[in-house]
Design an enzyme around this catalytic site. Structure first.
Site, mmCIF file in Angstrom:
data_model
loop_
_atom_site.group_PDB
_atom_site.id
_atom_site.type_symbol
_atom_site.label_atom_id
_atom_site.label_comp_id
_atom_site.label_asym_id
_atom_site.label_seq_id
_atom_site.Cartn_x
_atom_site.Cartn_y
_atom_site.Cartn_z
ATOM 1 N N TYR A 19 7.210 5.632 -5.621
ATOM 2 C CA TYR A 19 6.297 4.738 -6.078
ATOM 3 C C TYR A 19 6.547 3.479 -5.659
ATOM 4 C CZ TYR A 19 3.172 2.355 -9.303
ATOM 5 O OH TYR A 19 2.051 1.324 -9.914
ATOM 6 N N PHE A 72 -2.643 -2.657 -6.226
ATOM 7 C CA PHE A 72 -2.015 -2.186 -4.869
ATOM 8 C C PHE A 72 -0.882 -1.369 -5.391
ATOM 9 C CE2 PHE A 72 0.855 -2.156 -1.474
ATOM 10 C CZ PHE A 72 0.147 -2.287 -0.301
ATOM 11 N N GLU A 73 -1.087 0.103 -5.082
ATOM 12 C CA GLU A 73 0.209 0.700 -5.269
ATOM 13 C C GLU A 73 0.163 2.069 -4.203
ATOM 14 O OE1 GLU A 73 -0.045 2.509 -9.333
ATOM 15 O OE2 GLU A 73 -2.121 3.033 -8.849
ATOM 16 N N ILE A 74 1.211 2.600 -3.849
ATOM 17 C CA ILE A 74 1.603 3.677 -2.996
ATOM 18 C C ILE A 74 2.345 4.668 -3.765
ATOM 19 C CG2 ILE A 74 2.131 4.553 -0.794
ATOM 20 C CD1 ILE A 74 1.593 1.960 0.087
#
Length: 143
Positions: A19, A72-74
């Site tokens: 994450y 904004f997250e991956i």
């Protein structure tokens, strides 16, 4: 600062991260009413020792309403689809707090990630330029 050609997905894979996020901020208490109690009940009932929750607790050991700023997250989708997170989410869903108190994805993501991922599997993208509403991240060139 990452080069303009850096692929953040490859970076996550290379560093074995699950994450990635931009910033942690705090959620308004009115829209997380009961979320911490539901999470504590889940941890107690399942015998869960959180893997990286400590930095999101106050001095009394209570959650401080931190949340990932999820604009904004991956992440790896297998984390969200995995039985650990799915079991936690089902528990939250059954409490009806998502519907009655507007529990959002950001605080739920933070609590779920903090329950099931070690700190070393989480990446903060503090070197990526980003601007959304009140949050601006403009790293200095070259450092």
């Amino acid at each position: 600062q990452p080069s303009k050609k850096e692929d953040l997905f490859r970076r996550m894979a290379r560093k074995d991260k699950v994450y990635g996020y931009m910033v942690v901020t705090q959620e308004d208490a009115s829209v997380v009413k009961g979320l911490w109690n539901a999470t504590k009940t889940y941890m107690r009932d399942k015998g869960i020792e959180p893997r990286s929750l400590q930095r999101h607790l106050n001095t009394e050991g209570e959650w401080n309403n931190n949340m990932f700023y999820t604009n904004f997250e991956i992440s790896r989708t297998d984390f969200w689809r995995g039985e650990e997170y799915q079991s936690y989410f089902r528990h939250l869903d059954e409490t009806m707090g998502i519907y009655m108190h507007r529990w959002g994805d950001a605080p739920i993501h933070l609590l779920g990630v903090s329950l099931f991922l070690e700190e070393g599997r989480i990446e903060r993208f503090d070197d990526v330029p980003f601007w959304h509403q009140y949050y601006v991240n403009l790293p200095a060139p070259g450092g």
